[in-house]
Write an enzyme that holds these catalytic residues in place. Sequence first.
Site, PDB file in Angstrom:
ATOM      1  N   SER A 212       1.466 -34.625  72.011  1.00 25.49           N
ATOM      2  CA  SER A 212       1.858 -34.057  70.815  1.00 25.49           C
ATOM      3  C   SER A 212       1.359 -35.239  69.790  1.00 25.49           C
ATOM      4  O   SER A 212       0.307 -35.726  69.966  1.00 25.49           O
ATOM      5  CB  SER A 212       3.340 -34.242  70.496  1.00 25.49           C
ATOM      6  N   ARG A 380       3.896 -29.946  65.306  1.00 29.35           N
ATOM      7  CA  ARG A 380       5.151 -29.511  65.221  1.00 29.35           C
ATOM      8  C   ARG A 380       5.396 -28.111  65.599  1.00 29.35           C
ATOM      9  O   ARG A 380       6.647 -27.621  65.885  1.00 29.35           O
ATOM     10  CB  ARG A 380       5.539 -29.730  63.691  1.00 29.35           C
ATOM     11  N   VAL A 502      14.504 -35.276  65.197  1.00 30.59           N
ATOM     12  CA  VAL A 502      13.240 -35.804  65.415  1.00 30.59           C
ATOM     13  C   VAL A 502      12.138 -34.912  64.508  1.00 30.59           C
ATOM     14  O   VAL A 502      12.344 -33.705  64.219  1.00 30.59           O
ATOM     15  CB  VAL A 502      12.991 -35.933  66.496  1.00 30.59           C
ATOM     16  N   GLU A 503      10.990 -35.616  64.358  1.00 28.56           N
ATOM     17  CA  GLU A 503       9.930 -34.889  63.680  1.00 28.56           C
ATOM     18  C   GLU A 503      10.410 -34.321  62.378  1.00 28.56           C
ATOM     19  O   GLU A 503       9.773 -33.122  61.923  1.00 28.56           O
ATOM     20  CB  GLU A 503       9.148 -33.873  64.591  1.00 28.56           C
ATOM     21  N   GLY A 504      11.197 -34.670  61.611  1.00 30.60           N
ATOM     22  CA  GLY A 504      11.825 -34.424  60.357  1.00 30.60           C
ATOM     23  C   GLY A 504      13.074 -33.673  60.627  1.00 30.60           C
ATOM     24  O   GLY A 504      13.174 -32.651  61.263  1.00 30.60           O
TER      25      GLY A 504
END
Length: 826
Positions: A212, A380, A502-504
């Site tokens: 990723s 994402r 996670v990731e925003g």
Amino acid sequence: MTIVFLAIIVLTLMVLSYNRVPLLVCVGILAAITIILTEQRLVWPTPSWFRWTYGILTVTLLGFGIKPLRRLLISNRLLGLYRKLLPRMSSTEREALDAGTVWWEGDIFSGRPRWRRLLKTPRPGLSEREQEFLDGPVEELCRMLNDWEICDHYRKLPKPIWDFLKEHRFFSMIIPEAYGGLGFSAQGNSAVVMKLASRNLTTAVTVMVPNSLGPGELLMHYGTDEQKEYYLPRLARGDDIPCFALTGVSAGSDAASMPDVGVVCMGEHEGQQVLGMRVTWNKRYITLAPVATVLGLAFRAIDPDGLLGDQEDLGITCALIPADTPGVNIGNRHLPIGAVFQNGPTQGSDVFVPMDWVIGGRARIGQGWRMLMQSLAAGRAISLPALGTSGGKMSALLTGAYARIRKQFGIPIGYFEGVQEPLARIGGRTYRMDAARMMTLVALDEGEKPSVLSAILKYQLTEGNRQTINDAMDVHGGKGIIQGPNNYLAHAYTALPVSITVEGANILTRSLIIFGQGAIRAHPWLLKEMEAARAPANSQARRDFDNALFSHAGYTISNLVRSFMLALTGGFATRAPVRGKTARYYRQLSRMSAAFALIADGVLLTLGGKFKFKETLSGRFADVLIHLYMASAVLKRFEDEDRPPEDLPLVAWAVEDSLVKVQNSLYGVLDNFPVPLLGGLLRLFVFPFGRPYSSPSDRVSQQVAKLLMSENESRDRVVQGVYLSDADDAAGRVAKAFHLVLESAEAEQAIRNALGESVSLDNYDDLVRRAVESGVINEEQARLVRLAQEAAASVVAVDDFPKSHIEGFDQPAFRPAIHAMRERSA
């Protein structure tokens, strides 16, 4: 006659606006109508006011069509005002907006989705090599994994699992074959992560992180040739384990404000004085950090001595630092809830980083945020959505089976309407989640990098996972809340907040990113207006602004007319690209697309730059955009799978649920419109007859629930892609019991009809014996009933432990570690 001629004028204008006829073509049509009605002898004479009205309209539109004239009188005057009202935008905001591409979300924002274009998008599908990998190494790995032992005994991935991952190059799915990687598509990457997540979340996260956003992704797109040649083969073989450190103590969701700094200076490297940076950082929540051999790091580069030029603040920069570099502090672990993947903090103080370690070399200093945003635009949409969809599929697989296996009051609990409600939500949401996942992955493999859709997928599929697992827990009751090897829901349930965060973080993603970014990025004219207004004041900028401004005006007028006409006709003013029972859904989504575009324009026009701070309105608009996209994906999936009629209850539940959410969110915007009077007027255009949509009917919900409680092709499609255990473990026992319960159902019904009692775990031995003796069933049927009840008992069973096992965490051996943690906190 006056009414007739007025109607002709109104209808002419509405038809032209509805079909978005170009301005000069409109002038020609109006002029032709004026001439015809003036010169021709009609049954009724044409009133002079009518000819004058048509003539004035024609001349007015012709004036708007003369660009130099309208620039002089209108757009040049508005350009200065527009520049004053335009909100300030930081460089990181601009880079986030510039990241990625616009795909189907652009059609949704247009108010006129091109359905045939969407349906021509290729069907999802894996390559032969990807399918072989899923059926071979992935299947073998799943058989090796024991969720309870990994999470509650080892509290890490055992060495044989790590060795297997490296041997079969699981960490190289995104690395091209030329560098020794697997070179999988986005669909192949997602399929592997989804299947692993259905068996053990820790393994799935361990595999997905190197595939990723991180060193591998950044090296492929931005690394120098030397960096690629050195690192990519090592990452593919598993010789190096990467992590990427972005989040800090004071910079979480606001990652761009990171305080971590690299000061440009000279330093010693391999015995020589070279140009580099002294970097100091304090990061946390970094997955794989405790076991990483190479640390990807984001920091802000500064050049106080001007060694690189006149600019002091060079911007966010990304570098690769070997974990054994002096000054790097790495190895401690965080303990994420529900999983035991390696995650921890990392610090560094005055670590010298040569320029060769900057990803992309010296030329890429200051470009780190752009690099991260570009990578995130696609990445994402792959990993976290795969985890979310896996959770939904496993909830559907296991909860549908459990609802058929488990009995109360003499019947399976899934026969109660109260249980069928959450079962329908699980089935419908999972079908919708998987549809959106597959459609977006196809777009990625076609070369798109849709940043807004990636945010939608990350948010909606992790939220959908939370909703389906919550419903699964409700159906399982006590079975779901007792921990142990027999509980197949507990770890997935407790780990839910991880993917949400996670990731925003999802709150941020919904309230700021999806519509806040999408309104500018996917709107057909807004970004063009902003770019023209920010450009240097010259004749080209004025022409660009004029074109964007008047195109925007025509777009808004068209959506006003389209919204009203589609509302008056119930959507029948537009054509569906297909026939049959799903045709009406295309029409309703087109209607809501026009309404969304109109209301969004109204809010943006009213608030201007202040909209940036109206997060509640932005969140409601995000919900509309999300569900218009999700419902589009459902219809696309139904067509891709050749319209199986048995899937219609799933399609109906998913689309109707989305339409209700779209409707209610738009009502929420109109109820809180910045100018209440304008909000009320827009409601008359968009919802003249009130709320047109209602939640899925009880009949549809019951049909979906029954699909999950029987063996059928629809259920197989819903759960396709997860690991189906046939071993003597928690999930395997559910599968075995489910099959036996269905096989023995006819014999059980015969016993109930003849003896007046339902077969249960408590009485099956006696009832079966009596049924055989009285000739109600034969010996083979009796065997099936006994096997089914024994299997059901093993599924219903929960775990218990010796008291010493549970209370062992208070033993003296643990106290030094607890004391050390307190000292470190102090």
